[in-house]
Design a protein around this motif. Sequence first.
Motif, mmCIF file in Angstrom:
data_model
loop_
_atom_site.group_PDB
_atom_site.id
_atom_site.type_symbol
_atom_site.label_atom_id
_atom_site.label_comp_id
_atom_site.label_asym_id
_atom_site.label_seq_id
_atom_site.Cartn_x
_atom_site.Cartn_y
_atom_site.Cartn_z
ATOM 1 N N PHE A 1 -12.773 -100.244 -36.242
ATOM 2 C CA PHE A 1 -11.415 -99.730 -36.451
ATOM 3 C C PHE A 1 -11.422 -98.583 -35.396
ATOM 4 N N ARG B 1 -0.737 -91.546 -37.946
ATOM 5 C CA ARG B 1 -1.319 -92.444 -37.970
ATOM 6 C C ARG B 1 -1.226 -93.332 -36.530
ATOM 7 N N THR B 2 -2.445 -94.078 -36.136
ATOM 8 C CA THR B 2 -2.156 -94.764 -34.844
ATOM 9 C C THR B 2 -1.393 -95.992 -35.119
ATOM 10 N N ASP C 1 -10.378 -95.887 -33.481
ATOM 11 C CA ASP C 1 -8.999 -95.513 -33.088
ATOM 12 C C ASP C 1 -9.195 -93.933 -32.105
ATOM 13 N N GLU D 1 -8.003 -91.353 -36.914
ATOM 14 C CA GLU D 1 -8.477 -92.225 -37.897
ATOM 15 C C GLU D 1 -9.816 -93.024 -37.676
ATOM 16 N N LYS E 1 -2.330 -103.438 -38.935
ATOM 17 C CA LYS E 1 -3.649 -103.868 -39.419
ATOM 18 C C LYS E 1 -3.653 -105.090 -40.144
ATOM 19 N N ASN F 1 -8.169 -102.233 -46.383
ATOM 20 C CA ASN F 1 -6.881 -101.522 -46.299
ATOM 21 C C ASN F 1 -6.700 -100.458 -47.476
ATOM 22 N N LYS G 1 -2.254 -98.605 -34.407
ATOM 23 C CA LYS G 1 -3.134 -99.929 -35.059
ATOM 24 C C LYS G 1 -3.271 -99.816 -36.408
ATOM 25 N N TYR G 2 -2.857 -98.902 -37.089
ATOM 26 C CA TYR G 2 -2.724 -98.953 -38.754
ATOM 27 C C TYR G 2 -1.375 -99.665 -38.940
ATOM 28 N N TYR G 3 -0.526 -99.501 -38.314
ATOM 29 C CA TYR G 3 0.685 -100.219 -38.641
ATOM 30 C C TYR G 3 0.741 -101.706 -38.393
ATOM 31 N N LEU H 1 -8.349 -97.453 -45.583
ATOM 32 C CA LEU H 1 -7.719 -96.822 -44.647
ATOM 33 C C LEU H 1 -6.544 -95.978 -45.125
ATOM 34 N N GLU H 2 -6.172 -96.003 -46.539
ATOM 35 C CA GLU H 2 -5.174 -95.343 -47.326
ATOM 36 C C GLU H 2 -5.863 -93.778 -47.465
#
Length: 354
Positions: free
Chosen positions: A48, A155-156, A50, A54, A162, A13, A158-160, A16-17
């Motif tokens: 991951f 963002r995709t 994407d 990402e 995760k 996490n 998928k990020y939201y 990914l930021e």
Amino acid sequence: MTDRWERSKAALNAALEQEPSKRERFIERLCRSDPELLAEVRSLLDAFDDAYLEVPVAKLTGHEKPPPRMIGRYRVLERIGKGGMGEVFRVADPEGKIFALKRLPRELVTEEGLSRFKREAVAASSLEHRNIVRFIELVEHEGRPHIVMEYLEGRTLKYYLKDEKPLDMDNVFAVSIQLAEGLESAHAKGIVHRDLKPGNIFVTSNGSLKLLDFGIAKLVDAVSGTDVTKLERITRTGQILGTAEYMAPEQALGEVIDARADVFSFGCVLYQMLTGRSPFAGENVLEKFGAIMNSDPESLRQLVPSAPEPLAFLAESCLKKNANDRPQTMTNVLSELRKARGVQLLSAGPRVLT
């Protein structure tokens, strides 16, 4: 084991930021005293996938050349992604306008790989819709094809998702309506996405939704897909293209598919937005295929009692094993979404996840 997973998830996490180009250096610093954790986080980042901005950039090795300074008339600014079907660069044209440019990795420059990539360009060039990434042009450079498309920041989906947490209901409707509109437009032109998943759904920094990666899109003769004699398949016999846990049963079996396969995948995404988890989970691809073929997902009414009943019914209808039992078109899906929402869709589309 649980503590180890929590550490890995926390590191993922945090990574990914970071900006995609800075993630490798970040995790090396973060995990410098724990080589096993570093390997796990690298593996998670690689998974991951994407397919656009990402995707973690693979570390350059002595066997891989850095990107060229110029590709056609475009100046290469940086490599921003690398996935199974292509590398993505941020580039500028002679006027200084910024675009994304996608090309095949060298190891995939085969007759079949080139055919798929050019098919993506054909599919992309025929699609003009506010919820589909905009195609600019196809260029050739050093014998390799490159697709130039609009550059997106954001963002995709998928990020939201995760953290395996559901979206709030306003965002569920905002995403699903825009997604259905983009798919409806593609299907009207005879194009099936075939790999719909959260990693291919991009939420821009201003909150608009864009569908990505028609790299395995299939051009079909009609939206209904019933006239299969004119279908031109883009896979070898027995080869399956798509992502396991979002794949319709008929696609998992390697059968000829139509727009209703995207309806199934849409149902998977909608279910995940409502619950925070995939309807067909498994430890590996075979388990996921087994669940898709033989298991029904847990009832949405039990998992999310607060979900509007028409919306839960729609999601479960999209997930029917038999394509004939699903909504037959995305137009049908959109109609049911609007009824569930209780309001007419604004012509400009909702704003999401800003």
